[in-house]
Design a protein around this motif. Structure first.
Motif, PDB file in Angstrom:
ATOM      1  N   ALA A  21      37.965  43.045  35.731  1.00  0.00           N
ATOM      2  CA  ALA A  21      37.998  43.449  34.321  1.00  0.00           C
ATOM      3  C   ALA A  21      38.666  44.804  34.075  1.00  0.00           C
ATOM      4  O   ALA A  21      39.429  44.933  33.115  1.00  0.00           O
ATOM      5  N   PRO A  22      38.435  45.806  34.907  1.00  0.00           N
ATOM      6  CA  PRO A  22      39.075  47.097  34.617  1.00  0.00           C
ATOM      7  C   PRO A  22      40.591  47.086  34.830  1.00  0.00           C
ATOM      8  O   PRO A  22      41.273  48.002  34.386  1.00  0.00           O
ATOM      9  N   HIS A  23      41.114  46.072  35.510  1.00  0.00           N
ATOM     10  CA  HIS A  23      42.523  46.099  35.906  1.00  0.00           C
ATOM     11  C   HIS A  23      43.405  45.122  35.147  1.00  0.00           C
ATOM     12  O   HIS A  23      44.607  45.351  35.025  1.00  0.00           O
ATOM     13  N   ALA A  24      42.847  44.016  34.711  1.00  0.00           N
ATOM     14  CA  ALA A  24      43.692  42.977  34.113  1.00  0.00           C
ATOM     15  C   ALA A  24      42.841  42.000  33.329  1.00  0.00           C
ATOM     16  O   ALA A  24      41.621  41.957  33.491  1.00  0.00           O
ATOM     17  N   PHE A  25      43.501  41.200  32.488  1.00  0.00           N
ATOM     18  CA  PHE A  25      42.807  40.102  31.831  1.00  0.00           C
ATOM     19  C   PHE A  25      42.576  39.008  32.871  1.00  0.00           C
ATOM     20  O   PHE A  25      43.421  38.775  33.722  1.00  0.00           O
ATOM     21  N   VAL A  26      41.440  38.350  32.760  1.00  0.00           N
ATOM     22  CA  VAL A  26      41.098  37.319  33.744  1.00  0.00           C
ATOM     23  C   VAL A  26      40.869  35.985  33.056  1.00  0.00           C
ATOM     24  O   VAL A  26      40.124  35.912  32.082  1.00  0.00           O
ATOM     25  N   LEU A  27      41.485  34.961  33.556  1.00  0.00           N
ATOM     26  CA  LEU A  27      41.186  33.600  33.147  1.00  0.00           C
ATOM     27  C   LEU A  27      40.795  32.840  34.405  1.00  0.00           C
ATOM     28  O   LEU A  27      41.169  33.231  35.504  1.00  0.00           O
ATOM     29  N   ARG A  31      52.292  48.818  39.715  1.00  0.00           N
ATOM     30  CA  ARG A  31      52.134  48.474  41.135  1.00  0.00           C
ATOM     31  C   ARG A  31      50.767  48.912  41.641  1.00  0.00           C
ATOM     32  O   ARG A  31      50.108  48.209  42.385  1.00  0.00           O
ATOM     33  N   GLU A  32      50.367  50.109  41.213  1.00  0.00           N
ATOM     34  CA  GLU A  32      49.078  50.636  41.630  1.00  0.00           C
ATOM     35  C   GLU A  32      47.952  49.734  41.115  1.00  0.00           C
ATOM     36  O   GLU A  32      47.016  49.405  41.827  1.00  0.00           O
ATOM     37  N   ARG A  33      48.091  49.378  39.853  1.00  0.00           N
ATOM     38  CA  ARG A  33      47.072  48.539  39.231  1.00  0.00           C
ATOM     39  C   ARG A  33      47.024  47.168  39.915  1.00  0.00           C
ATOM     40  O   ARG A  33      45.952  46.602  40.144  1.00  0.00           O
ATOM     41  N   TYR A  34      48.199  46.667  40.262  1.00  0.00           N
ATOM     42  CA  TYR A  34      48.287  45.366  40.931  1.00  0.00           C
ATOM     43  C   TYR A  34      47.545  45.408  42.273  1.00  0.00           C
ATOM     44  O   TYR A  34      46.776  44.511  42.620  1.00  0.00           O
ATOM     45  N   ALA A  35      47.775  46.493  43.024  1.00  0.00           N
ATOM     46  CA  ALA A  35      47.121  46.619  44.327  1.00  0.00           C
ATOM     47  C   ALA A  35      45.607  46.763  44.158  1.00  0.00           C
ATOM     48  O   ALA A  35      44.831  46.144  44.886  1.00  0.00           O
ATOM     49  N   ALA A  36      45.195  47.560  43.182  1.00  0.00           N
ATOM     50  CA  ALA A  36      43.764  47.774  42.959  1.00  0.00           C
ATOM     51  C   ALA A  36      43.097  46.465  42.556  1.00  0.00           C
ATOM     52  O   ALA A  36      41.989  46.143  43.005  1.00  0.00           O
ATOM     53  N   LEU A  37      43.792  45.716  41.715  1.00  0.00           N
ATOM     54  CA  LEU A  37      43.270  44.437  41.254  1.00  0.00           C
ATOM     55  C   LEU A  37      42.988  43.508  42.433  1.00  0.00           C
ATOM     56  O   LEU A  37      41.914  42.925  42.551  1.00  0.00           O
ATOM     57  N   TRP A  38      43.959  43.378  43.326  1.00  0.00           N
ATOM     58  CA  TRP A  38      43.782  42.462  44.449  1.00  0.00           C
ATOM     59  C   TRP A  38      42.662  42.898  45.372  1.00  0.00           C
ATOM     60  O   TRP A  38      41.874  42.094  45.856  1.00  0.00           O
ATOM     61  N   GLY A  39      42.608  44.207  45.612  1.00  0.00           N
ATOM     62  CA  GLY A  39      41.533  44.707  46.469  1.00  0.00           C
ATOM     63  C   GLY A  39      40.177  44.359  45.887  1.00  0.00           C
ATOM     64  O   GLY A  39      39.284  43.854  46.578  1.00  0.00           O
ATOM     65  N   ALA A  40      40.044  44.606  44.577  1.00  0.00           N
ATOM     66  CA  ALA A  40      38.758  44.369  43.918  1.00  0.00           C
ATOM     67  C   ALA A  40      38.434  42.882  43.867  1.00  0.00           C
ATOM     68  O   ALA A  40      37.294  42.470  44.115  1.00  0.00           O
ATOM     69  N   ALA A  41      39.440  42.072  43.561  1.00  0.00           N
ATOM     70  CA  ALA A  41      39.207  40.638  43.383  1.00  0.00           C
ATOM     71  C   ALA A  41      38.777  39.989  44.700  1.00  0.00           C
ATOM     72  O   ALA A  41      37.804  39.224  44.741  1.00  0.00           O
ATOM     73  N   LEU A  42      39.489  40.297  45.772  1.00  0.00           N
ATOM     74  CA  LEU A  42      39.154  39.685  47.061  1.00  0.00           C
ATOM     75  C   LEU A  42      37.785  40.137  47.551  1.00  0.00           C
ATOM     76  O   LEU A  42      36.991  39.336  48.050  1.00  0.00           O
ATOM     77  N   ALA A  43      37.516  41.433  47.394  1.00  0.00           N
ATOM     78  CA  ALA A  43      36.227  41.949  47.858  1.00  0.00           C
ATOM     79  C   ALA A  43      35.091  41.277  47.090  1.00  0.00           C
ATOM     80  O   ALA A  43      34.079  40.890  47.679  1.00  0.00           O
TER      81      ALA A  43
END
Lengths: 520, 433
Positions: free
Chosen positions: A420-426, A454-466
């Protein structure tokens, strides 16, 4: 993404091919009848797959490290010679199908030779008694289906990338198609395969009955790190005589998931099961009755109309704060389910009726046939239109994980909260089984400039996978691991990584095959 | 057993006990198994050489997860006992053959059965969703418990069918199915075996999932008796499907003559294969089924007759099957068809004639073999009466007096992967299940 930082290069100023590779070019040309290239255009073409990270880079005029050489072998003997040369000269070989992967699985992280396998393009006769067909690894998905359909058969594998992926790519990444509810994933469809290992040995895995481990299941999903797949014998099914569609709308996601689980527990096997979460569902227009639109995350979504305008409208206020938008969508509740049964007509109708009774018992609203039919028409759109999101100045990506039923809702909620803090989620839920299902998240984000994005993209993936892993999901249901998920994959493997490494030592002792992938 | 050095004996003293000539290790927990492997490696000894491993005491079973319908069972749990425990929770392991049900979890997964079950569409899938297995160095491989994954090679495959040579199973998360009480039997007759098999293949394509199928040739016809267990609606659909396909293949509904003996009840209870012919009692169905909804005049007549003769019969579980009758019948068939052995598709090696005598408990009759369809067809045409379990387009598990195919009690041959998985050859001497 994970592990060592990934390198990118200006498109107009690629690093020159490594001298070790160039030194081998003459010998390679002799081995392969000249089918070798170090031309800049070829190196550019084989440098990336469809991992959105590279699309972000492309917008800045940069591209991942290209391979030094590209080769186009046509026979197993040529592959064996290629492997022998690579072992002798310590060159990396990177198997390449059609480049539609989304995890960086074909990136030449440290250069090397990209091995385009599309030359293995034979399709054998259908063995009617055994319900099987032998297919070259380089056959494109759509070519295979058209060939079989004309003869009354289907493999039943329909990834949204079907027009731009090969049989070998499906196998290497352990892919899934949209009709997996009836036909299974690619690993369920393989009776046997042929592979040239990193030792140079050609192995054809046995078909049942046989004694010993099923080596095919160790090669499927190996993402080119153990061998180069040349051929597979796949299960075929008679082309379905009938398709029965139905859409249902549930009060909540949880109710929809309960319906899917009940369907599978009662022995129903819909070819297509797709439950859209409320945000996805809302855009379909739930109050207008059956409509001709498919869900946004299906449509190349968000791409053409909805999201660009949405993003433009909301951009200044919310783009930097997707949390607000995600909060708003959490007020939405209704969840739409699309079912498609296919096969022999009477049975397909029977199964659809039985499914309708289950949904009705859960107070679902019957939406008729239209949503399912609309989905079928537009089912391949998504893969081709992703780039439009990037054109509009945003980024999009997808994450597909799987979990047993008792963990599915938890995975859904935790990933939504983490992203949620990084992107819209569906999210939609598809690929259902008796014991669980996959969750397919779509993320759409934006940022001030490319660096922020790019930073946000990386943060998003880290958070999502974890979040996904902590809630009990795996790291991939059908996209694979590649580079993107390698570290999380290795963490989840735990001590099991030693089994993977033992397998690697058996099949590719020098480590020449697709180094850096699968955490190997 | 080879001679064991005093040093090894000393190191093993808390880990093994002597049973006759054998040193038997029967670890009660996974850690103890790890200690055993370490000691063996340190003394260059091996399982199956100096020490015999029993995993019977690794017999824990988790509480099943009702939503995913899964249960975690340790390697030594007998499937028959597990099935009974699951029944109390409303779950079942599904349609496994009697021979498979007689094994423990390790034997079923590591042996030639490879832990496979048939699923809709004539496909096979592993019963385990995930495994825990000990590598030769004592490390644990735990695969992730998700329905399907695209996370590298399926490392479960080093365990399934691997004979314990690459890794030793310690526990598995097993996919169960909701248990339903509906049992039905349908019988059909075909002019030829090819027609019967064609009908079965089409029905599998359509999604029918018989628990077992009896095939026998007599009176110039091939008789097919299919048993279905499951959710009422599913069983109903499967019977309809088989009926339509049988009709289309020229089949005629038959009174389920002999179904009393051939219709095997769900493979419950961990009985040995030969004694596992759990009784079934066939009573005429209250509702006659109409097997063929459409068709010309002639075929309609046969369909009607099929319905009226109760081609489908409701079967209740009972415990009184006349097993000796099965033996006699099969023995007769065995004798009649021995001469035709050489015509079998799978070309058995010639062997001296065996006198036909009432078989003992472990006689070949009860042995299960895995056969492809061409071999199944040839055997039926050669006069064998076969029961098929774990049906798939690829192969079936077959009970009947047979020599061809793969004997499912065969030892697992050495794997080329042993060198890297078990460099000190600690596991490689392990006896196959």
């Amino acid at each position: 993404m994970q592990g060592a930082p990934l390198q990118s290069h200006p498109v107009g100023a690629l690093p020159p091919p490594a001298s070790a590779a160039l030194a081998a070019e003459g010998e390679l040309k002799a081995l392969l009848g000249g089918r070798v290239s170090h031309a800049e255009l070829d190196r550019l073409s084989y440098a990336r797959d469809m991992w959105p990270l590279a699309l972000l880079w492309l917008r800045e005029g940069r591209i991942p490290t290209p391979p030094d050489l590209i080769v186009w072998p046509r026979t197993e003997a040529e592959l064996q010679a290629l492997v022998a040369l690579a072992r002798a000269r310590k060159l990396a070989l990177i198997p390449f199908g059609a480049g539609s992967g989304v995890c960086g699985g074909t990136w030449a992280l440290r250069g090397g030779i990209s091995v385009d396998l599309k030359g293995f393009d034979g399709i054998g006769e259908v063995d009617v008694a055994a319900r099987s067909v032998a297919v070259g690894a380089g056959v494109m998905g759509e070519t295979l289906e058209r060939h079989l359909n004309a003869r009354g058969w289907t493999v039943g594998h329909f990834p949204s990338s079907i027009a731009t992926s090969t049989v070998g790519g499906w196998l290497a990444a352990r892919g899934a198609g949209q009709l997996s509810g009836r036909y299974g994933k690619i690993e369920d469809m393989v009776l046997s395969l042929r592979v040239v290992l990193g030792t140079g040995a050609v192995v054809e895995t046995p078909q049942r009955p046989f004694l010993g481990p099923d080596f095919a299941q160790l090669i499927i999903g190996s993402e080119g790190t153990l061998g180069l797949i040349t051929r597979a014998t796949l299960r075929v099914h008679p082309l379905a005589a009938h398709r029965a569609f139905r859409g249902h709308e549930f009060a909540t996601v949880a109710q929809g998931l309960l319906a899917i689980r009940t369907l599978f527990h009662q022995g129903l096997r819909p070819a297509v099961v797709r439950l859209y979460d409320p945000f996805d569902t809302a855009f379909v227009g739930s109050n207008k009755g059956p409509v001709e639109k498919s869900s946004p995350s299906e449509r190349g979504p968000m791409a053409r109309e909805l999201l660009p305008s949405l993003l433009r409208t909301l951009a200044p206020q919310t783009l930097g704060r997707p949390r607000l938008f995600n909060l708003a969508t959490s007020l939405l509740q209704k969840s739409r389910l699309i079912l498609m049964f296919e096969g022999e007509e009477a049975r397909a109708r029977d199964e659809e009726r039985a499914a309708r009774a289950i949904c009705r018992a859960l107070s679902a609203k019957d939406l008729g046939e239209a949503p399912g039919k609309a989905w079928l028409r537009k089912r391949y759109d998504v893969s081709f239109r992703m780039s439009r999101i990037f054109d509009s100045g945003a980024f999009a990506d997808t994450m597909e994980v799987a979990a047993p039923w008792e963990k599915v809702l938890e995975v859904y909620q935790r990933v939504r909260a983490a992203v949620a803090p990084h992107a819209f989620v569906l999210c939609h839920f598809s690929h259902a089984y008796v014991e669980g299902c996959s969750l397919y998240f779509s993320f759409v984000g934006s940022g001030g400039d490319d660096a922020v994005m790019r930073e946000r993209y990386a943060a998003l993936w880290g958070a999502a996978l974890a979040a996904a892993v902590s809630a009990g999901a795996n790291v991939s249901h059908h996209h694979g691991v590649g580079v993107l998920k390698a570290r999380t994959y290795q963490e989840q493997l735990g001590e099991g990584v030693h089994a993977l490494q033992a397998l690697k030592r058996s099949c590719d002792p020098e480590g020449i095959l697709n180094p850096g992938k699968l955490a190997l | 057993m080879t001679a064991v050095s005093p040093q090894l004996l000393q190191a093993l003293r808390h880990l093994v006990r002597r049973e006759g000539d054998l040193l038997v290790a029967s670890p009660y927990e996974v850690r103890e198994l790890g200690q055993l492997l370490q000691v063996l490696a340190a003394h260059r000894a091996a399982l199956g050489v100096e020490v015999t491993l029993s995993r019977a005491r690794l017999d824990g079973v988790s509480k099943p997860e009702p939503q995913s319908a899964t249960v975690v069972a340790q390697a030594g749990v007998r499937l028959g006992a597990l099935e009974q425990q699951l029944a109390a929770e409303g779950l079942t392991l599904g349609h496994l053959s009697p021979g498979a049900m007689a094994l423990d979890v390790a034997g079923f997964l590591e042996g030639p059965y490879a832990g496979l079950r048939s699923v809709e569409g004539g496909r096979l899938e592993p019963v385990p969703m995930a495994v825990e297995a000990m590598l030769s160095d004592g490390r644990l491989l735990r695969t992730h418990a998700s329905p399907r994954s695209a996370t590298g090679p399926d490392l479960m495959a080093v365990v399934l069918g691997g004979g314990g040579q690459l890794a030793l199973l310690t526990a598995a998360t097993l996919r169960c199915l909701p248990r339903h009480r509906e049992h039905r039997v349908a019988a059909w007759s075909f002019a030829s075996t090819a027609q019967a098999l064609g009908c079965l293949g089409d029905a599998l394509d359509d999604g029918a999932l018989p628990a077992s199928v009896r095939l026998a040739r007599s009176g110039g016809a091939t008789h097919l008796t299919a048993t279905f267990h499951g959710e009422a609606g599913q069983v109903e659909r499967d019977l309809d499907t088989l009926g339509r396909r049988a009709h289309a293949s020229g089949g005629r509904g038959a009174a389920a003559e002999g179904a009393e003996s051939w219709a095997a009840a769900p493979a419950t209870a961990g009985s040995a294969p030969a004694s596992a012919a759990v009784g079934a009692e066939v009573a005429p169905s209250g509702e006659a089924r109409s097997p063929a909804p459409t068709g010309g005049a002639a075929s309609s007549a046969s369909a009607a007759s099929a319905g009226s003769q109760a081609s489908a019969a409701r079967v209740r579980e009972a415990g009184s099957l006349v097993f000796s009758q099965t033996l006699r019948q099969a023995n007769r068939l065995l004798g009649r068809s021995r001469a035709l052995l050489s015509q079998l598709g799978s070309a058995p090696t010639p062997r001296p004639a065996v006198p036909i005598a009432p078989p003992r408990a472990a006689a070949p009759l009860g042995e299960e073999r895995e056969l492809r369809w061409d071999a199944i067809g040839a055997a039926v045409d050669a006069g064998r009466a076969l029961t098929l379990y774990r049906l798939s387009h690829a192969s079936c598990v077959v009970v009947g007096a047979l020599d061809g195919g793969l004997l499912l009690s065969s030892p697992v041959p050495p794997s080329p992967l042993q060198a890297t998985f078990d460099p000190h050859a600690v596991l490689s001497g392990a006896p196959s299940p």
